[in-house]
Design an enzyme around this catalytic site. Structure first.
Site, PDB file in Angstrom:
ATOM      1  N   GLU A   1       0.827  -1.194   0.000  1.00 31.54           N
ATOM      2  CA  GLU A   1       0.000   0.000   0.000  1.00 31.54           C
ATOM      3  C   GLU A   1       0.866   1.251   0.000  1.00 31.54           C
ATOM      4  O   GLU A   1       1.978   1.258   0.525  1.00 31.54           O
ATOM      5  CB  GLU A   1      -0.922  -0.003   1.227  1.00 31.54           C
ATOM      6  CG  GLU A   1      -1.838  -1.222   1.196  1.00 31.54           C
ATOM      7  CD  GLU A   1      -2.924  -1.187   2.248  1.00 31.54           C
ATOM      8  OE1 GLU A   1      -3.936  -1.844   2.025  1.00 31.54           O
ATOM      9  OE2 GLU A   1      -2.771  -0.511   3.276  1.00 31.54           O
TER      10      GLU A   1
ATOM     11  N   CYS B   1       3.245   8.568   1.025  1.00 28.52           N
ATOM     12  CA  CYS B   1       3.727   7.646   2.048  1.00 28.52           C
ATOM     13  C   CYS B   1       3.987   6.295   1.386  1.00 28.52           C
ATOM     14  O   CYS B   1       3.081   5.698   0.818  1.00 28.52           O
ATOM     15  CB  CYS B   1       2.684   7.532   3.157  1.00 28.52           C
ATOM     16  SG  CYS B   1       3.131   6.367   4.462  1.00 28.52           S
TER      17      CYS B   1
ATOM     18  N   CYS C   1       6.035  -6.783   7.542  1.00 27.60           N
ATOM     19  CA  CYS C   1       7.092  -6.230   8.403  1.00 27.60           C
ATOM     20  C   CYS C   1       7.451  -7.252   9.466  1.00 27.60           C
ATOM     21  O   CYS C   1       6.582  -7.969   9.954  1.00 27.60           O
ATOM     22  CB  CYS C   1       6.592  -4.939   9.075  1.00 27.60           C
ATOM     23  SG  CYS C   1       7.896  -4.013   9.933  1.00 27.60           S
TER      24      CYS C   1
ATOM     25  N   CYS D   1       5.636  -4.632  16.059  1.00 27.81           N
ATOM     26  CA  CYS D   1       5.114  -3.670  17.030  1.00 27.81           C
ATOM     27  C   CYS D   1       3.660  -4.040  17.350  1.00 27.81           C
ATOM     28  O   CYS D   1       2.868  -4.304  16.454  1.00 27.81           O
ATOM     29  CB  CYS D   1       5.200  -2.250  16.468  1.00 27.81           C
ATOM     30  SG  CYS D   1       6.896  -1.778  16.063  1.00 27.81           S
TER      31      CYS D   1
ATOM     32  N   CYS E   1       0.594  -2.119  15.773  1.00 29.22           N
ATOM     33  CA  CYS E   1       0.645  -1.811  14.334  1.00 29.22           C
ATOM     34  C   CYS E   1      -0.034  -2.894  13.505  1.00 29.22           C
ATOM     35  O   CYS E   1       0.172  -4.086  13.744  1.00 29.22           O
ATOM     36  CB  CYS E   1       2.105  -1.664  13.892  1.00 29.22           C
ATOM     37  SG  CYS E   1       2.273  -1.400  12.117  1.00 29.22           S
TER      38      CYS E   1
ATOM     39  N   CYS F   1      -1.758   6.554   9.598  1.00 29.73           N
ATOM     40  CA  CYS F   1      -0.537   5.950  10.140  1.00 29.73           C
ATOM     41  C   CYS F   1      -0.804   4.574  10.719  1.00 29.73           C
ATOM     42  O   CYS F   1      -1.661   4.400  11.564  1.00 29.73           O
ATOM     43  CB  CYS F   1       0.019   6.788  11.286  1.00 29.73           C
ATOM     44  SG  CYS F   1       0.656   8.338  10.759  1.00 29.73           S
TER      45      CYS F   1
END
Ligand code: SAH
Length: 358
Positions: free
Chosen positions: A97, A110, A117, A121, A124, A341
């Site tokens: 994305e 962005c 990933c 975290c 996230c 975010c």
């Protein structure tokens, strides 16, 4: 070392040196490669046939072997505030994305640096995907070109690029830096380095590696906690790269005369948002020329965290400001389409038959 063409024959991502080499291979003068480079990145041409300045023989030679392929838009989600989240398909069928965020005087893109990933975290959504693979230089530059094309962004528009989408850019540093150099090159995309930001969860040795680069974009560090224990609970990589070492790396990070290191701090309700947290953050940052961006948490059904109430964010900001730390509250864009975010997660995509993997 020259960047070799990908097996798929995509020219996107090749450096100027590599393209000059390619021109020589084609029996052309080296400067033809530089023209090709400008055509791909500066003029944003996608059809080899439009590169008329190259001459017919070179164009034919290229067309027989190469293409200029951008990531393909699978879907776009338009938010009420004008931000657009793009679901992009890569050549191997993976999806990533990227987000387009227009503002009055500039546009911010962005970008993702990895498929999924590994940082894990806890707050996230990209973490839910796990780590799949690094993106190539072409796939990162390709996000900019794909969004510029889809949004018909004129070449004169001031662009900002932030590596704050999916993935941990410092775990893909070599390819990210190649992309940054193409983005920043006046004969490439022409986006000034000071408008390109890499955001990291805190891969300490890579912060030192970035510090040694000749061409350096801006660095943002995701702090997100005020103690070792709290940070380890939220960001398990803090076990490997503790806050103490992270801040040491930040302290020694070379900054331009008026430059500040940005620290991001996601505001999680009743987790990391107390006045005592703010006070500790101000102490942690002592001696670092820094500014803090408070990021309102963007929640989702899959994770238990909630956003801090606005009064709490303001209270936290006040404590930092009173202690002399420049502190800003980041405006959340594209929330209604999960473009904000940390919301990039391909959520719901698989169920719609789009397949994250081919
Ligand atoms: N891996 C890099 C870049 C991607 S995350 C990094 O960690 O910095 C970009 C920013 O989004 C980070 O500051 C991260 O803490 C924040 N973030 C992650 N999930 C979020 C969420 N759900 N709401 C708000 N911010 C989030």
């Amino acid at each position: 070392m020259a960047t070799r063409p990908t097996s798929s024959g995509n020219l996107l991502g090749m450096t100027r040196d590599a393209l000059e080499q390619l021109a020589l291979e084609a029996g052309q003068a080296g400067y033809r490669g530089r023209q090709l480079y400008k055509g791909i990145y500066s003029r944003r041409e996608q059809a080899l046939d439009n590169l008329t300045d190259l001459g017919r023989p070179f164009r034919d030679w290229l067309s027989a072997r190469y293409r200029i392929t951008y990531p393909e838009t699978l879907r776009e989600f338009v938010a009420r505030d004008g931000a657009v989240r793009y679901l992009l398909r890569l050549e191997d069928g993976n999806a990533i994305e990227a987000v387009y965020m227009p503002e009055e005087d500039r546009t911010t893109l962005c970008l993702s640096s990895q498929v999924g990933c590994v940082a894990d975290c806890k707050f996230c959504f990209t973490a839910l995907l796990g780590g799949k693979r690094n993106l190539t230089t072409g796939e990162m530059v390709g996000q900019v070109l794909a969004l510029a094309k889809a949004q018909r962004i004129p070449r004169r528009t001031r662009l900002n690029v932030v590596f704050m989408g999916m993935g941990e850019p410092l775990l893909n540093l070599a390819a990210v830096m190649r992309a940054v150099r193409i983005l920043a090159d006046p004969e490439g995309l022409g986006i000034p380095l000071r408008r390109i930001t890499i955001s990291t969860a805190g891969i300490v040795p890579r912060i030192y590696a970035l510090a040694r680069e000749a061409t350096r974009p801006k660095l943002a560090v995701s702090l997100n906690a005020s103690t070792e224990e709290q940070r380890t609970a939220l960001m398990p990589l803090n076990r490997k790269y503790p806050l103490r070492q992270l801040l040491q790396a930040c302290r020694s990070y070379p900054l331009a005369p008026r430059e500040r290191l940005t620290f991001e701090y996601v505001m999680l309700d009743a987790v990391n948002d107390s006045d005592a947290d703010a006070q500790r953050v101000s102490e942690l940052l002592r001696g670092i020329r820094s500014k803090v961006n408070l990021i309102p948490y963007n929640p989702g059904l899959e994770l238990p965290y909630r956003a801090s109430p606005l009064e709490r964010v303001l209270g936290f900001q006040k404590v930092l400001a009173e202690r002399g730390v420049p502190v800003f509250i980041r405006v959340s864009r594209g929330q209604d389409v999960r473009a904000a975010c940390g919301q990039l997660s391909l959520a719901g995509v698989e169920g719609q038959g789009i397949g994250v993997r081919a």
